[in-house]
Write an enzyme that holds these catalytic residues in place. Structure first.
Site, mmCIF file in Angstrom:
data_model
loop_
_atom_site.group_PDB
_atom_site.id
_atom_site.type_symbol
_atom_site.label_atom_id
_atom_site.label_comp_id
_atom_site.label_asym_id
_atom_site.label_seq_id
_atom_site.Cartn_x
_atom_site.Cartn_y
_atom_site.Cartn_z
ATOM 1 N N ARG A 150 0.859 -1.179 0.000
ATOM 2 C CA ARG A 150 0.000 0.000 0.000
ATOM 3 C C ARG A 150 0.894 1.228 0.000
ATOM 4 N NH1 ARG A 150 -3.481 -2.641 -1.814
ATOM 5 N NH2 ARG A 150 -5.524 -3.123 -0.936
ATOM 6 N N GLU A 173 -3.048 7.663 -4.028
ATOM 7 C CA GLU A 173 -3.320 7.318 -5.427
ATOM 8 C C GLU A 173 -4.808 7.511 -5.762
ATOM 9 O OE1 GLU A 173 -1.922 3.134 -5.064
ATOM 10 O OE2 GLU A 173 -3.924 2.545 -5.687
ATOM 11 N N HIS A 192 -0.905 0.410 -10.053
ATOM 12 C CA HIS A 192 -1.592 -0.582 -9.178
ATOM 13 C C HIS A 192 -2.083 -1.796 -9.989
ATOM 14 C CE1 HIS A 192 -3.817 -0.826 -5.061
ATOM 15 N NE2 HIS A 192 -3.528 -2.041 -5.509
#
Ligand code: DGY
Length: 323
Positions: free
Chosen positions: A242, A271, A289
């Protein structure tokens, strides 16, 4: 009997959406535009199940909306730091996630970023895209050999172990890990892995450091300026966990000033916003991601959510219940 009403917050793989349509009274999100806080509250008031994902922040304010109909939140994702678990619990909501099915794909992306960073792939690609490559030279873009080097994994759950397997058995890497509890002895012996007593010890010994701990307040900025300074100047940091596990400002400083050689990032603090300073750096590989982004995995994640809510509506314990 009426079918349970389901709200899905983002677009899912077509074949999973088809099953949802067949089984439930479902509201899909064709536009794929993230839902607002008010829309999420309304979904909790009007549906029996809400199926969110990592981009939906379900905080205490949203979860405590009055006159809730929803009883279960079936998260599409293994990480569930997008959900305030304490409030979900206080509100009597069941929460499930999607473990196991994305383990290998996420470990593959971590390995990809490790290789990209070690071998200076972002810089090489930039050279070609900018039409600046004038041909091979013996001293151009010299990176670091990966085979035989030491990989340090912070967090040693399923994804870290899958990466360790690929790195050890595929690239002959020596494995170090830092985990709060003693990992399984058979796994450690198969990987000939060593458990470090502290994060600091691992950071100072590893050539490559890969992060695999959960997100959330307990791990926020685990990798900060002080810890980045402990890494070797030839080391690389990989983050597929993360974004907020790493203090981005500190990492940018470390990359600019050469405290470490490079980084590979699949996740970012705040993000999809990305600190613009990352974009100007040559020694960082950036991915949007993509950890679980393969056909097979995304379908399997959807099927896992389907199995969880099916169990719940049949009066059984969902297999992947986290709360
Ligand atoms: C997860 O599942 O937690 C990923 O980050 C999203 O695929």
């Amino acid at each position: 009997m009426n079918k349970p009403k389901i709200v899905v917050t983002r677009k899912w793989p077509a074949e999973v959406e088809a099953q949802l349509k067949e089984l439930y009274d479902v509201q899909l999100n064709e536009s794929d535009i993230p839902m607002t806080a008010d829309e999420l509250k309304l979904a909790l008031q009007t549906a029996d199940a809400l199926l969110p994902t990592v981009t939906d922040v379900l905080n205490a304010d949203i979860l405590s909306v009055e006159n809730k109909r929803a009883k279960i939140i079936g998260n599409f994702g293994v990480g569930y730091n997008n959900i305030d678990i304490t409030s979900a619990k206080a509100q009597g909501l069941v929460v499930t996630n999607t473990p196991h099915v994305l383990t290998d794909c996420t470990a593959d992306i971590a390995m990809l970023l490790l290789l990209m960073s070690a071998r200076r792939a972002p810089e090489g690609e930039r050279l070609i895209l900018n039409q600046q490559w004038t041909g091979w030279t013996p001293t151009q873009l010299i990176g670091q050999k990966v085979t035989g080097k030491t990989l340090g994994l912070i967090g040693f759950g399923r994804i870290a172990q899958a990466m360790a397997k690929k790195a050890h058995h595929g690239f002959g890497m020596k494995i170090l890990c830092y985990a709060p509890s003693q990992p399984d002895a058979t796994i450690m012996s198969d990987l000939q892995a060593t458990r470090c007593e502290t994060v600091e010890e691992l950071l100072s010994e590893a050539n490559f450091v890969s992060l695999h701990c959960p997100g959330g307040s307990a791990t926020k900025h685990l990798i900060n300026e002080e810890r980045l300074k402990l890494m070797r100047s030839s080391a690389h940091l990989i983050n597929t966990a993360r974004g907020d596990v790493v203090d981005s400002k500190a990492l940018i400083k470390a990359l600019k000033e050469g405290w470490i050689a490079g980084a590979g990032l699949d996740v970012f603090e705040g993000e999809p916003a990305i600190d613009p300073e990352f974009l100007a750096l040559n020694n960082v590989a950036l991915l949007p991601h993509l950890g679980s982004a393969s056909d097979e995995t995304r379908i399997a994640m959807g099927n896992r959510v389907l199995a969880n809510i099916a169990a719940f509506f049949a009066g059984n314990e969902p297999g992947d219940r986290v709360v």
